[in-house]
Design an enzyme around this catalytic site. Structure first.
Site, PDB file in Angstrom:
ATOM      1  N   TYR A 580       0.795  -1.222   0.000  1.00 35.60           N
ATOM      2  CA  TYR A 580       0.000   0.000   0.000  1.00 35.60           C
ATOM      3  C   TYR A 580       0.834   1.281   0.000  1.00 35.60           C
ATOM      4  CZ  TYR A 580      -4.027  -2.966   0.540  1.00 35.60           C
ATOM      5  OH  TYR A 580      -5.003  -3.906   0.305  1.00 35.60           O
ATOM      6  N   ARG A 699     -10.194  -2.748  -7.044  1.00 33.10           N
ATOM      7  CA  ARG A 699     -10.498  -2.285  -5.685  1.00 33.10           C
ATOM      8  C   ARG A 699      -9.646  -1.047  -5.514  1.00 33.10           C
ATOM      9  NH1 ARG A 699      -7.447  -1.107  -0.776  1.00 33.10           N
ATOM     10  NH2 ARG A 699      -8.949  -1.194   0.935  1.00 33.10           N
ATOM     11  N   ASP A 701      -8.024   1.937  -3.433  1.00 28.24           N
ATOM     12  CA  ASP A 701      -7.586   2.212  -2.068  1.00 28.24           C
ATOM     13  C   ASP A 701      -7.739   3.692  -1.734  1.00 28.24           C
ATOM     14  OD1 ASP A 701      -6.039   1.293   0.407  1.00 28.24           O
ATOM     15  OD2 ASP A 701      -4.724   2.880  -0.338  1.00 28.24           O
ATOM     16  N   GLU A 726     -12.703   2.217  -1.495  1.00 29.54           N
ATOM     17  CA  GLU A 726     -12.589   2.186  -0.032  1.00 29.54           C
ATOM     18  C   GLU A 726     -12.778   3.612   0.490  1.00 29.54           C
ATOM     19  OE1 GLU A 726      -9.287   1.172   3.448  1.00 29.54           O
ATOM     20  OE2 GLU A 726      -8.756   2.209   1.601  1.00 29.54           O
ATOM     21  N   SER A 730     -15.314   7.823  10.059  1.00 32.17           N
ATOM     22  CA  SER A 730     -15.937   7.432  11.324  1.00 32.17           C
ATOM     23  C   SER A 730     -17.451   7.593  11.283  1.00 32.17           C
ATOM     24  CB  SER A 730     -15.376   8.278  12.478  1.00 32.17           C
ATOM     25  OG  SER A 730     -13.990   8.074  12.612  1.00 32.17           O
ATOM     26  N   LYS A 789     -36.111   0.575   6.346  1.00 33.35           N
ATOM     27  CA  LYS A 789     -35.192  -0.002   5.370  1.00 33.35           C
ATOM     28  C   LYS A 789     -33.864  -0.323   6.054  1.00 33.35           C
ATOM     29  CE  LYS A 789     -36.979   2.029   1.115  1.00 33.35           C
ATOM     30  NZ  LYS A 789     -36.598   2.691  -0.156  1.00 33.35           N
ATOM     31  N   TRP A 796     -30.125   2.498   0.710  1.00 32.22           N
ATOM     32  CA  TRP A 796     -30.371   3.636  -0.174  1.00 32.22           C
ATOM     33  C   TRP A 796     -29.958   3.363  -1.619  1.00 32.22           C
ATOM     34  CZ3 TRP A 796     -28.521   8.558   2.965  1.00 32.22           C
ATOM     35  CH2 TRP A 796     -29.489   8.860   3.921  1.00 32.22           C
ATOM     36  N   TRP A 797     -28.825   2.705  -1.809  1.00 29.74           N
ATOM     37  CA  TRP A 797     -28.333   2.452  -3.167  1.00 29.74           C
ATOM     38  C   TRP A 797     -27.707   1.065  -3.188  1.00 29.74           C
ATOM     39  CZ3 TRP A 797     -25.228   6.655  -6.326  1.00 29.74           C
ATOM     40  CH2 TRP A 797     -25.371   6.384  -7.698  1.00 29.74           C
ATOM     41  N   HIS A 808      -8.596  -7.100   5.494  1.00 26.54           N
ATOM     42  CA  HIS A 808      -7.203  -7.184   5.948  1.00 26.54           C
ATOM     43  C   HIS A 808      -6.858  -6.112   6.975  1.00 26.54           C
ATOM     44  CE1 HIS A 808      -7.360  -4.218   2.771  1.00 26.54           C
ATOM     45  NE2 HIS A 808      -6.184  -3.750   3.117  1.00 26.54           N
ATOM     46  N   ASP A 809      -7.554  -4.955   6.926  1.00 28.35           N
ATOM     47  CA  ASP A 809      -7.293  -3.887   7.894  1.00 28.35           C
ATOM     48  C   ASP A 809      -8.029  -4.123   9.206  1.00 28.35           C
ATOM     49  OD1 ASP A 809      -5.523  -2.115   6.538  1.00 28.35           O
ATOM     50  OD2 ASP A 809      -7.177  -1.388   5.314  1.00 28.35           O
ATOM     51  N   GLN A 814      -3.961  -7.357  12.017  1.00 27.47           N
ATOM     52  CA  GLN A 814      -4.057  -5.924  12.322  1.00 27.47           C
ATOM     53  C   GLN A 814      -5.139  -5.675  13.365  1.00 27.47           C
ATOM     54  OE1 GLN A 814      -2.557  -2.621   9.894  1.00 27.47           O
ATOM     55  NE2 GLN A 814      -4.056  -3.443   8.462  1.00 27.47           N
TER      56      GLN A 814
END
Length: 922
Positions: A580, A699, A701, A726, A730, A789, A796-797, A808-809, A814
């Protein structure tokens, strides 16, 4: 001068937050309110903008405003909330102190402790952050805030916007003696790279902030030394470095910062404690100054008069003398000029650039008002407000701007354009309704009617979006086009339903072997809708050096389990072994294996009918060489970029590009995607990966680091079968407890998907977070939102939601956000039966969960559950959640009792485990 912050609480950019009028008056809609102390203003009851029917008799310029003004004359009207702070009056102040103590926990000094105490009654929160040693300049500690490492945060702490933490202060054991009422205590290893702790105190019930003389408290924990010098720390010596209290509102709006990915790879922070020594063993007390937030408003009205003049009227409820510091501009450059004479009464010329006009107190004592007239050749008015010698209110750091030129003609033209668009949309909606009625008549027992109702609802929302665009003066055309493209997608979905003789998504029975092969037909980044994703690695997979070879023999097994797509780790050369921190993007010899081994692995997956996603890191890239200043910002390899490819506001790497369009990742240079040569090189690289390696999709990052519009550009160029970003930040918490309503969190993810024009999906972090709390605390009622819902992105979508419970995180070794132990299968029972695209973590596939996961996947495939399947939540109570999906699968999670209603269906129990059961309709 010190500038108080004037925050616009509208969901519109500052320079586009205008409302134009022609005959009918339309009031601006407040989308978000913040609760502050003001007896006259409360949440949900902010005084609406009003056109003054009788204006005060004041003379301004060369004309006098008429005493009565009709709504038809008003061409601009907007009310703006003004947020400021004020010191609590002496009569209301309570004498208080805050004490700070730093000391060693053990004899060796290997651990330090910091204790903050407050001797006032109330519900106290410490709003705090840290300064890392890598952020310390050679002269002083900088004012930046960062979140402390997770192990340093006391229980009950919650993250705030990535730059701070809020920790409730605990009532001290000595409170009974009257010494201290509340305290905060934190311990950490002295070897930690923490240079300072920053904080302010917040009294939660009153909403008051307590500071050190109007500034942040900053507890310095290290002293910066000159090269080669040696200074012994002094006992009882301690510095508090106050930074501006405005910093709080700054960092609350700043992006998240992660220190979790290979900070050691940055050469500038390899030795953060070099030439610094620790400060310990001191104690200080400070008197508290109380300030509170106050919310006022200012209304600006522009009135067109018959004398070829525009009258600009200001009305504010701020008490005391208010001076408007203003000027005019005659072009789009917005340079300040003094307006032509005569000037309004009580005006003074300021440095030949502006006027300062004292507003007149209103007769009822509710604030001040005033107006002036300007020739219609004036294109705009620039202003700020001055309350006293030290307090100025501006528009989030910029001058406030009111457009005047041709506002009426602009409004009429834009309204004409929007009316045409809305008529087209309403015509489409009527066609949908006609088709929907036909489906209801033809297929009484099918769910298409409900599905098309959702499409109509989505189109209505888009119509609302178009309507809201009428208030914008810039980029209106682009916004309309974006919304219309989304309407076209919905129209295509509905049209495909209406043309079928059988219900949508109900396909003829096909052999299992044929079903396991993904559809050959693909669209940009969205797949077929039936994907089941496997994350094909964990955090430790690089350690053997031959992961590609180890995964090769598992291809057949993954195919037999029912997976359609596999996500492989980052393939490029990287400073960090996990991949990464990419360096040379075209060097595909990584810690996972060689380029040839990677190509062989991709080929093998294709042979068994599995698509392959490459993990691509586009936000940042590690440099090969240092510049003349010793900064690592010169890139080698095939893409020989220089510091023009780095954003200008990355604090560590001296970039010469434009400012970042997202959040900075501090451990490596953040790439400036606004540069055309950067975008071209990245598009070429992605196309090369597609052709040379055979990747079917991506994917993506850390997509919070750059604008989603650039992602759309990359995906349109590389044409992936499937793509997922990704976007991680929070969730919302209050007093350490997750809030029930997480609409703001999932809206941020959906906003990013919208920025990509819907060409990519995103990991449904909202759903993962809500599952955490619901399962861990037995609060299954959280799994239904206020409209009944699913509460995550999939509610929503769903077609763009990639659901997961671990990766993995968060899991593996980890463990940054590990799913509640022992409840993993409840999570999989949820995501593998619900809409969205489910992703299963490698560690769970090859574990004792494999048989249960395999059974749920086989049910999903047999019942043809897809990313847009319909969910009917039948129960969401404290100890049980239950739902029916497409009227063919029923699921229950939680320890409570539940049985699906029989009715006309017969439900057969298909799978069960600890606190979950799944039924299939016969």
């Amino acid at each position: 001068m010190s500038l108080a912050r004037w925050e616009l609480l509208f969901h519109r950019p500052p320079r586009e937050s205008h409302t134009f009028f022609s005959g009918d008056r339309r009031r601006p809609k407040l989308l978000r309110l913040i609760s502050f102390h003001n007896p006259a203003i409360s949440v949900g009851n902010i005084r609406q903008p009003r056109v003054p029917s009788i204006l005060p008799v004041l003379r301004a310029g060369i004309s006098e405003i008429p005493s009565a003004v009709s709504d038809a004359d008003v061409v601009f009207l907007e009310t703006f909330p003004l947020k400021r702070t004020r010191t609590v009056s002496f009569s209301r102040q309570v004498e208080g102190k805050v004490s700070v103590k730093v000391g060693r926990v053990d004899e060796e000094g290997s651990r330090l402790q910091v204790i903050v105490c407050c001797n006032l009654e109330g519900k106290w929160i410490l709003h705090w952050g840290v300064t890392y040693c890598d952020d310390v300049s050679s002269l002083k500690i900088c004012s930046e805030w960062d979140q402390p490492p997770p192990e340093m945060r006391p229980p009950g702490s919650i993250a705030i916007k990535g730059y701070a933490v809020e920790t409730p202060m605990k009532r001290s054991l000595f409170a009974a003696e009257g010494k201290v009422l509340h305290e905060f205590h934190v311990e950490f290893e002295s070897c930690k790279t923490i240079a300072a702790i920053n904080f302010v105190l917040k009294e939660e019930e009153k909403g008051a902030w307590f500071q050190h003389k109007g500034s942040d408290f900053k507890v310095q924990l290290v002293n910066q030394l000159q090269q080669g010098a040696h200074i012994e720390p002094k006992k009882k010596s301690f510095n508090i470095w106050p930074g501006p209290f405005d910093q709080m509102s700054n960092f609350l709006l700043k992006p998240d910062v992660s220190h979790s990915k290979d900070e050691g790879s940055n050469p500038d922070i390899l030795d953060p404690l070099r030439n610094r020594i620790r400060i310990s063993d001191f104690y200080e007390e400070y008197a508290l100054i109380t300030e509170e937030f106050v919310l006022n408003t200012v209304t600006v009205t522009v009135i067109s008069s018959e004398e070829d003049k525009n009258l600009v009227y200001f009305d504010t409820d701020m008490p005391g003398d208010v001076i408007i510091h203003w000027g005019v501009c005659r072009n789009d450059i917005k340079n300040w000029e003094i307006p032509p004479a005569p000037f309004p009464p009580s005006s003074k010329i300021f440095r030949q650039k502006a006027l300062q006009t004292l507003l007149k107190p209103k007769a009822d004592g509710s604030g001040s008002c005033g107006f002036f007239s300007l020739d219609k050749e004036i294109t705009g008015v620039l202003f700020v407000l001055n309350l006293n010698k030290y307090t100025w209110l501006n528009n989030q750091g910029t001058d406030f701007y009111i457009p005047l030129a041709s506002v009426k003609s602009f409004y009429h033209q834009r309204r004409k354009d929007l009316t045409a668009v809305e008529e087209q949309v309403l015509s489409i909606e009527q066609e949908f309704r006609d088709g929907n009625q036909q489906i209801v008549e033809t297929h009484q027992d099918c769910y298409q009617a409900s599905y098309t109702d959702d499409i109509i609802l989505a189109i209505r929302n888009l119509v609302t979006d178009i309507t809201s665009e009428r208030c914008k003066t810039e980029k209106c055309k682009e916004a309309q086009e974006s919304i219309l493209r989304e309407i076209e997608k919905l129209a295509a979905q509905a049209y495909s339903i209406f043309r079928r003789s059988t219900p949508a998504f109900i396909e003829e029975s096909v052999p299992e072997a044929e079903l396991s092969k993904p559809s050959k037909k693909s669209c940009s980044g969205t797949g077929s809708g039936y994907e089941i994703l496997c994350q094909g690695f964990n955090w430790e997979s690089h350690k053997s050096g031959r992961w590609y070879g180890e995964l090769m023999p598992k291809a057949d097994e993954l195919a037999s389990l029912g997976f359609t797509t596999v996500w492989l780790p980052p393939p490029t050369e990287s400073v960090s072994p996990e991949g990464y921190m990419p360096k040379d993007l075209y060097n595909l010899n990584s810690r996972y294996g060689s380029m040839e081994e990677l190509k062989d692995l991709v080929k093998r997956f294709h042979e068994v009918g599995i698509k392959v996603l490459g993990d691509v890191v586009l936000n940042h890239r590690c440099a090969h060489y240092q510049n003349a200043n010793g900064i690592w910002n010169i890139f080698g390899g095939r893409l020989t970029w220089d510091d023009r490819a780095i954003v200008a506001d990355d604090p560590h790497f001296q970039g010469r590009g434009n400012k970042s369009s997202g959040d900075n990742f501090h451990a490596a240079p953040n790439i400036d995607h606004s540069q055309e040569f950067v975008r071209k090189d990245l598009k070429d690289w992605l196309c090369w990966l597609r052709k040379e390696v055979g990747f079917d999709g991506w994917r993506l990052d850390f997509v919070r680091g750059f604008w989603g519009g650039y992602v759309k550009d990359y995906l349109l160029a590389s044409e992936p079968y499937f793509a997922v970003g990704e976007y991680w930040d929070s969730l919302s918490y209050e007093y350490g407890e997750m809030e029930y309503n997480q609409d703001a969190h999932r809206q941020r993810i959906i906003d990013w998907i919208n920025d990509t024009n819907g060409t990519a999906g995103a990991f449904d972090v909202t759903t993962k977070g809500i599952l955490h709390t619901a399962l861990e605390k037995c609060e299954y009622w959280r799994l239904s939102d206020e409209k009944g819902k699913p509460p995550g992105v999939l509610g929503w979508w769903p077609s763009r939601a990639v659901t997961f419970i671990e990766n993995h995180d968060t899991g593996s070794t980890q463990g940054h956000w590990r799913f509640p132990s022992g409840k993993e299968m409840q999570g999989y029972a949820y995501i593998l039966t619900h809409p969205g695209t489910p992703a299963v973590f490698y560690d769970h596939i090859f574990s004792h969960y494999q048989q249960e996961i395999s059974k749920l996947i086989s049910l999903r495939r047999r019942c043809k559950i897809h990313c847009r399947s319909m969910v009917k939540i039948t129960r969401a109570k404290r100890d049980v959640y239950a739902a029916e999906i497409d009227d063919i699968v029923a699921v229950q999670i939680g320890p409570g009792n539940y049985e699906p209603s029989s009715g006309t269906k017969k439900w057969i129990l298909f799978a069960e485990g600890k606190d979950y059961r799944v039924w299939e309709a016969s």
